[in-house]
Design an enzyme around this catalytic site. Structure first.
Site, mmCIF file in Angstrom:
data_model
loop_
_atom_site.group_PDB
_atom_site.id
_atom_site.type_symbol
_atom_site.label_atom_id
_atom_site.label_comp_id
_atom_site.label_asym_id
_atom_site.label_seq_id
_atom_site.Cartn_x
_atom_site.Cartn_y
_atom_site.Cartn_z
ATOM 1 N N ASP A 1 117.636 75.371 97.057
ATOM 2 C CA ASP A 1 116.803 74.764 98.095
ATOM 3 C C ASP A 1 117.701 74.308 99.261
ATOM 4 O O ASP A 1 118.764 73.716 99.029
ATOM 5 C CB ASP A 1 116.077 73.558 97.459
ATOM 6 C CG ASP A 1 114.940 73.033 98.296
ATOM 7 O OD1 ASP A 1 114.342 73.828 99.044
ATOM 8 O OD2 ASP A 1 114.638 71.828 98.178
ATOM 9 N N HIS A 2 117.283 74.577 100.480
ATOM 10 C CA HIS A 2 117.995 74.130 101.690
ATOM 11 C C HIS A 2 119.486 74.453 101.688
ATOM 12 O O HIS A 2 120.321 73.550 101.885
ATOM 13 C CB HIS A 2 117.789 72.623 101.925
ATOM 14 C CG HIS A 2 116.383 72.280 102.273
ATOM 15 N ND1 HIS A 2 115.835 72.515 103.511
ATOM 16 C CD2 HIS A 2 115.373 71.762 101.528
ATOM 17 C CE1 HIS A 2 114.560 72.141 103.523
ATOM 18 N NE2 HIS A 2 114.251 71.696 102.324
ATOM 19 N N GLY B 1 107.951 69.257 101.057
ATOM 20 C CA GLY B 1 107.529 67.861 101.179
ATOM 21 C C GLY B 1 106.139 67.605 100.639
ATOM 22 O O GLY B 1 105.371 66.812 101.185
ATOM 23 N N THR C 1 110.250 64.500 95.149
ATOM 24 C CA THR C 1 110.130 63.044 95.084
ATOM 25 C C THR C 1 109.202 62.572 93.957
ATOM 26 O O THR C 1 109.533 61.606 93.251
ATOM 27 C CB THR C 1 109.636 62.498 96.444
ATOM 28 O OG1 THR C 1 110.575 62.921 97.437
ATOM 29 C CG2 THR C 1 109.539 60.994 96.450
ATOM 30 N N HIS D 1 109.800 65.485 104.009
ATOM 31 C CA HIS D 1 110.415 65.219 102.702
ATOM 32 C C HIS D 1 110.383 63.724 102.387
ATOM 33 O O HIS D 1 110.418 62.900 103.292
ATOM 34 C CB HIS D 1 111.886 65.669 102.707
ATOM 35 C CG HIS D 1 112.052 67.152 102.805
ATOM 36 N ND1 HIS D 1 112.723 67.766 103.827
ATOM 37 C CD2 HIS D 1 111.627 68.140 101.986
ATOM 38 C CE1 HIS D 1 112.705 69.081 103.627
ATOM 39 N NE2 HIS D 1 112.050 69.334 102.523
ATOM 40 N N GLY D 2 110.338 63.404 101.114
ATOM 41 C CA GLY D 2 110.439 62.001 100.699
ATOM 42 C C GLY D 2 109.102 61.299 100.688
ATOM 43 O O GLY D 2 108.051 61.935 100.655
HETATM 44 P P1 13P Z 1 109.351 66.113 98.349
HETATM 45 O O1 13P Z 1 110.578 65.386 97.894
HETATM 46 O O2 13P Z 1 108.684 65.392 99.457
HETATM 47 O O3 13P Z 1 108.457 66.471 97.219
HETATM 48 O O4 13P Z 1 109.845 67.483 99.005
HETATM 49 C C1 13P Z 1 110.461 68.430 98.212
HETATM 50 C C2 13P Z 1 110.973 69.547 99.039
HETATM 51 O O5 13P Z 1 110.329 70.023 99.939
HETATM 52 C C3 13P Z 1 112.299 70.063 98.719
HETATM 53 O O6 13P Z 1 112.672 71.077 99.579
#
Ligand code: 13P
Length: 283
Positions: A81-82, A208, A232, A179-180
């Site tokens: 991821d990312h 997110g 999250t 995110h978060g």
């Molecule tokens: P959340 O932490 O908001 O669930 O987002 C996860 C996310 O998009 C990781 O790339």
């Protein structure tokens, strides 16, 4: 069954559901995600951030996911991821991840296209699926003003150009998601999502998703979201339970008695998401 993310998203497109990508940070989280997938018969994508891949070791996580995948008929993919730099992308491809995200979204469009093309060249030659990002999915707090929020969103015309020129297999969009933990209820821009969907030929990804109301998630799937990222919500479920156990019993010291119940709570969160994403029963 270890499969590519591209395959998973193609089936999701045909079946009009979304596959959850759950970011894991501990062995218990990984077990919870895989157990939830088995119990609901849902395809699943295990995600690790760059930081997490370094924390646990890419080879370790790849080995754990591959062994788990080989001992079940549930389709499982392992996703970076990312991924922010090309070196990390190269490492993940070499180690055996089945997909990588190249996040060039902080760069202007031309540079994002250039860095994403570089990543696609590395990954696709090895059969590894690639996710790109266009528009910035804002940070850990939803404190952004409206003008700033709009500036950060994916522009449909640019999405068309980006996907055509880079050859990514799927695209993460910014439509009001963050995110978060959200401050207040997030409002997704569904018209923008529809416009992006009408111009782009690859599956779309919603980041997110922790904290986005269920009806909004379902609407996003109806419009065309095929991969949904959750991190999250799992961390919160884990920490709430661990905190409560430690508070209730100051003499406890066996980690299994602390982490085991937290694992069960995470599993239940993941199962609910799999039902919501309509991936349950699709494996
Ligand atoms: P959340 O932490 O908001 O669930 O987002 C996860 C996310 O998009 C990781 O790339």
């Amino acid at each position: 069954m270890f499969v590519t993310m591209k395959e998973q998203l193609k089936k999701a497109e045909e079946g009009k559901y979304a596959v959850g990508m759950f970011n894991v940070m501990t062995v218990e989280m990984l077990q919870a995600v895989i157990d939830a997938a088995e119990e609901t018969r849902s395809p699943v994508i295990v995600g690790t951030s760059e930081g997490m891949a370094k924390y646990i070791g890419m080879r370790n996580i790849e080995a754990m996911v591959r062994i788990a995948a080989e001992s079940t008929d549930i389709p499982i993919s392992l996703h970076l991821d990312h991924g922010k730099d090309i070196e990390t992308i190269k490492d993940a491809v070499e180690v055996g991840y089945s997909s990588v995200m190249i996040d060039g979204s902080k760069h202007p469009l031309e540079e994002n296209i250039a860095i994403t093309c570089e990543g696609v060249a590395i990954a696709s030659s090895k059969g590894v699926t690639v996710e790109g990002e266009l528009g910035r999915i804002v940070g850990t707090e939803d404190t952004v003003f409206v003008t700033e929020r709009e500036k950060s969103m994916t522009i449909p015309d640019e999405a068309e150009r980006f996907t055509n020129e880079t050859g990514v297999d799927c695209l993460a969009v910014s439509i009001g998601n963050a995110h978060g933990l959200y401050k207040g209820e997030p409002k997704l821009d569904f018209d923008r999502l529809r416009a992006i969907k009408s111009r782009v030929n690859v599956p779309l990804v919603l980041h997110g998703a922790s904290g986005i109301p269920d009806d909004a998630v379902q609407e996003a799937i109806t419009i065309g979201i095929r991969k949904i990222n959750i991190a999250t919500d799992l961390q919160v479920a884990f920490t709430v339970r661990v905190r409560a156990i430690l508070k209730d019993d100051s003499k406890i010291y066996d980690p299994r008695k602390i982490l085991g119940p937290a694992k069960e709570d995470i599993k239940s969160v993941v199962k609910n998401k799999m039902n919501l994403f309509m991936s349950a029963g699709k494996a």
